[in-house]
Design a protein around this motif. Structure first.
Motif, PDB file in Angstrom:
ATOM      1  N   VAL A 222      -6.133  18.561   9.668  1.00 23.59           N
ATOM      2  CA  VAL A 222      -5.938  18.815   8.230  1.00 23.59           C
ATOM      3  C   VAL A 222      -6.778  17.854   7.395  1.00 23.59           C
ATOM      4  CG1 VAL A 222      -4.268  18.668   6.334  1.00 23.59           C
ATOM      5  CG2 VAL A 222      -3.659  19.854   8.445  1.00 23.59           C
ATOM      6  N   ASN A 223      -6.796  16.582   7.778  1.00 23.09           N
ATOM      7  CA  ASN A 223      -7.599  15.594   7.066  1.00 23.09           C
ATOM      8  C   ASN A 223      -9.082  15.948   7.113  1.00 23.09           C
ATOM      9  OD1 ASN A 223      -5.401  14.109   6.356  1.00 23.09           O
ATOM     10  ND2 ASN A 223      -5.933  12.277   7.512  1.00 23.09           N
ATOM     11  N   HIS A 224      -9.534  16.437   8.262  1.00 19.49           N
ATOM     12  CA  HIS A 224     -10.950  16.796   8.395  1.00 19.49           C
ATOM     13  C   HIS A 224     -11.288  17.985   7.493  1.00 19.49           C
ATOM     14  CE1 HIS A 224     -14.876  17.442  10.120  1.00 19.49           C
ATOM     15  NE2 HIS A 224     -14.538  18.694  10.418  1.00 19.49           N
TER      16      HIS A 224
ATOM     17  N   LYS B   9      -9.266  11.119   4.673  1.00 16.62           N
ATOM     18  CA  LYS B   9      -8.855  10.322   5.830  1.00 16.62           C
ATOM     19  C   LYS B   9      -7.508   9.645   5.601  1.00 16.62           C
ATOM     20  CE  LYS B   9     -13.499   9.227   7.571  1.00 16.62           C
ATOM     21  NZ  LYS B   9     -13.310   9.830   8.905  1.00 16.62           N
ATOM     22  N   SER B  10      -6.859   9.986   4.515  1.00 15.18           N
ATOM     23  CA  SER B  10      -5.636   9.277   4.137  1.00 15.18           C
ATOM     24  C   SER B  10      -4.393   9.892   4.759  1.00 15.18           C
ATOM     25  CB  SER B  10      -5.487   9.281   2.613  1.00 15.18           C
ATOM     26  OG  SER B  10      -5.301  10.600   2.138  1.00 15.18           O
ATOM     27  N   ILE B  11      -3.393   9.041   4.948  1.00 17.58           N
ATOM     28  CA  ILE B  11      -2.055   9.454   5.351  1.00 17.58           C
ATOM     29  C   ILE B  11      -1.079   8.592   4.562  1.00 17.58           C
ATOM     30  CG2 ILE B  11      -2.065   7.868   7.352  1.00 17.58           C
ATOM     31  CD1 ILE B  11      -0.237   9.885   8.789  1.00 17.58           C
TER      32      ILE B  11
ATOM     33  N   HIS C 272      -8.266   1.997  12.668  1.00 19.91           N
ATOM     34  CA  HIS C 272      -9.316   2.487  13.561  1.00 19.91           C
ATOM     35  C   HIS C 272      -8.706   3.356  14.648  1.00 19.91           C
ATOM     36  CE1 HIS C 272     -12.594   0.044  11.885  1.00 19.91           C
ATOM     37  NE2 HIS C 272     -11.663  -0.894  11.704  1.00 19.91           N
ATOM     38  N   HIS C 273      -8.181   4.488  14.207  1.00 21.37           N
ATOM     39  CA  HIS C 273      -7.516   5.407  15.117  1.00 21.37           C
ATOM     40  C   HIS C 273      -7.426   6.763  14.441  1.00 21.37           C
ATOM     41  CE1 HIS C 273      -5.556   6.163  18.832  1.00 21.37           C
ATOM     42  NE2 HIS C 273      -5.052   4.952  19.000  1.00 21.37           N
ATOM     43  N   PHE C 274      -6.977   7.795  15.220  1.00 21.85           N
ATOM     44  CA  PHE C 274      -6.844   9.128  14.636  1.00 21.85           C
ATOM     45  C   PHE C 274      -5.402   9.460  14.263  1.00 21.85           C
ATOM     46  CE2 PHE C 274      -6.279   9.635  19.177  1.00 21.85           C
ATOM     47  CZ  PHE C 274      -5.318  10.621  19.314  1.00 21.85           C
TER      48      PHE C 274
ATOM     49  N   VAL D 155       0.854  -1.188   0.000  1.00 21.95           N
ATOM     50  CA  VAL D 155       0.000   0.000   0.000  1.00 21.95           C
ATOM     51  C   VAL D 155       0.890   1.237   0.000  1.00 21.95           C
ATOM     52  CG1 VAL D 155      -1.944  -1.076   1.210  1.00 21.95           C
ATOM     53  CG2 VAL D 155      -0.136   0.016   2.520  1.00 21.95           C
ATOM     54  N   THR D 156       0.373   2.328  -0.522  1.00 18.16           N
ATOM     55  CA  THR D 156       1.123   3.589  -0.522  1.00 18.16           C
ATOM     56  C   THR D 156       0.694   4.490   0.619  1.00 18.16           C
ATOM     57  OG1 THR D 156      -0.481   4.572  -2.037  1.00 18.16           O
ATOM     58  CG2 THR D 156       1.463   3.517  -3.009  1.00 18.16           C
ATOM     59  N   GLY D 157      -0.285   4.054   1.397  1.00 14.78           N
ATOM     60  CA  GLY D 157      -0.752   4.856   2.522  1.00 14.78           C
ATOM     61  C   GLY D 157      -1.817   4.123   3.318  1.00 14.78           C
ATOM     62  N   PHE D 158      -2.345   4.810   4.305  1.00 11.99           N
ATOM     63  CA  PHE D 158      -3.353   4.225   5.180  1.00 11.99           C
ATOM     64  C   PHE D 158      -4.538   5.179   5.317  1.00 11.99           C
ATOM     65  CE2 PHE D 158       0.802   2.640   6.426  1.00 11.99           C
ATOM     66  CZ  PHE D 158       0.584   1.268   6.518  1.00 11.99           C
ATOM     67  N   LEU D 159      -5.653   4.632   5.772  1.00  9.82           N
ATOM     68  CA  LEU D 159      -6.850   5.435   6.053  1.00  9.82           C
ATOM     69  C   LEU D 159      -7.039   5.534   7.562  1.00  9.82           C
ATOM     70  CD1 LEU D 159      -9.388   4.016   3.439  1.00  9.82           C
ATOM     71  CD2 LEU D 159      -8.180   6.202   3.341  1.00  9.82           C
ATOM     72  N   LEU D 160      -7.027   6.750   8.083  1.00  9.34           N
ATOM     73  CA  LEU D 160      -7.244   6.978   9.511  1.00  9.34           C
ATOM     74  C   LEU D 160      -8.734   7.204   9.728  1.00  9.34           C
ATOM     75  CD1 LEU D 160      -4.240   9.404  10.229  1.00  9.34           C
ATOM     76  CD2 LEU D 160      -4.350   6.929  10.600  1.00  9.34           C
ATOM     77  N   LEU D 161      -9.414   6.223  10.307  1.00  2.62           N
ATOM     78  CA  LEU D 161     -10.867   6.271  10.447  1.00  2.62           C
ATOM     79  C   LEU D 161     -11.340   7.180  11.571  1.00  2.62           C
ATOM     80  CD1 LEU D 161     -11.769   2.517   9.819  1.00  2.62           C
ATOM     81  CD2 LEU D 161     -11.568   4.395   8.172  1.00  2.62           C
TER      82      LEU D 161
END
Length: 309
Positions: free
Chosen positions: A83-85, A90-92, A175-177, A9-15
């Motif tokens: 910033v994501n909000h 939700k990506s990093i 499942h984290h910020f 993966v090139t990144g993750f989704l912070l839910l």
């Protein structure tokens, strides 16, 4: 997210903290307020100590360093979430996530080391008052802080390099910020045995060493305080430790239940405890140390008068 030959993966989704948009809006507003208060409160502590020559002592030198670390600690996680909000994302990225893990590990351990150094300082002041200025000389104070920075950065580098060697497959929702190491480990489709082993050996040592120093220091402090002839003397001695003990209890109480377990047992409920030591503790530290400390309150009053003039 896109695929990559090395990581999958090139990144993750912070839910985030909640799956409901209404709660997310409320929480993000709360986090923004807490972050601004954290920055302002800790910055005022640093400024007050720097401007007041009466506070140029080992205890306040360590407190200024703790405030600096708390500013950095909060800045590792909260700004990215905000910033994501704002951007509606939700990506990093993978690189951002690994960087966040590195600095998160550095600052959380630095907090623990500084709290242990402050406990040793209180032990010296109460149990060996006649030798305090000789023992806690400026060179030793600087050396203790510098050594803590070197050790914590090396420790963070070890865990980050071990994280980089893992393969992450198609599932990339966290499942984290922020990129907490444990939830990230759960997403790996590689064998995480080495990572878990390092957490329980090196990570455990990094946790237990300052924690043990704090326990031993206060064991000596309490044993000496109980020998004092008057109740007034006991109250005066304990009052110098009350703020520090409150911060230690809040910080280590939250950490103990989250990270002293295998990564496989990490649950969403642990996010609450994580919020306590990543957001709440840096927020309340300035208030705990200033409201219960007459010298700090005096320095802050002088600083306020200087700004008004």
């Amino acid at each position: 997210m896109g695929r990559d030959n090395q990581t999958g993966v090139t990144g993750f989704l912070l839910l985030g903290l909640s799956g409901q948009s209404e709660q997310e809006e409320l929480l993000l507003g709360l986090f923004l307020w807490m972050y601004l208060v954290t920055i302002m409160g800790n910055f005022l502590i640093i400024l007050a100590i720097s401007c007041d020559s009466h506070l140029h002592t080992p205890m306040y030198f360590f407190l200024a360093n703790l405030s600096c670390v708390d500013i950095c600690f909060s800045s590792v996680t909260i700004p990215k979430m905000l910033v994501n909000h704002i951007s509606g994302s939700k990506s990093i990225s993978y690189v951002e996530c690994m960087t966040q893990i590195y600095f998160f590990i550095t600052f959380i351990n630095m907090d623990g080391f500084l709290l242990s150094v402050m406990a040793y300082d209180r032990y010296t002041a109460i149990c060996r008052p006649l030798h305090y200025t000789v023992i806690m000389r400026p060179k030793l104070c600087v050396l203790l802080v510098a050594a803590s920075w070197v050790i914590t950065n090396l420790h963070a580098l070890l865990h980050t390099l071990l994280m980089v060697r893992l393969t992450f497959c198609s599932h990339n929702a966290v499942h984290h910020f922020f990129c907490d190491p444990y939830p990230i480990l759960k997403l790996s489709c590689s064998d995480t045995f080495i990572n878990d082993l390092m957490v329980f050996t090196v990570g455990g040592l990094m946790f237990l060493t300052p924690f043990t120093c704090i326990i031993v220091s206060y064991a000596y402090i309490f044993s000496n305080v109980l020998k004092l002839p008057s109740a007034r003397g006991i109250r005066k001695a304990l009052s110098t430790c009350g703020s520090h003990l409150t911060v230690v209890s809040l910080f280590y109480g939250a950490i103990l239940g989250v990270y002293m377990r295998p990564s496989s047992s990490y649950s969403v409920q642990d996010t609450v405890a994580t919020v306590i030591f990543t957001v709440v503790t840096p927020l309340v530290n300035p208030f705990i140390y200033s409201l219960r400390n007459r010298d700090m309150k005096g320095a802050l009053r002088k600083l306020t008068v200087r700004f008004q003039n």
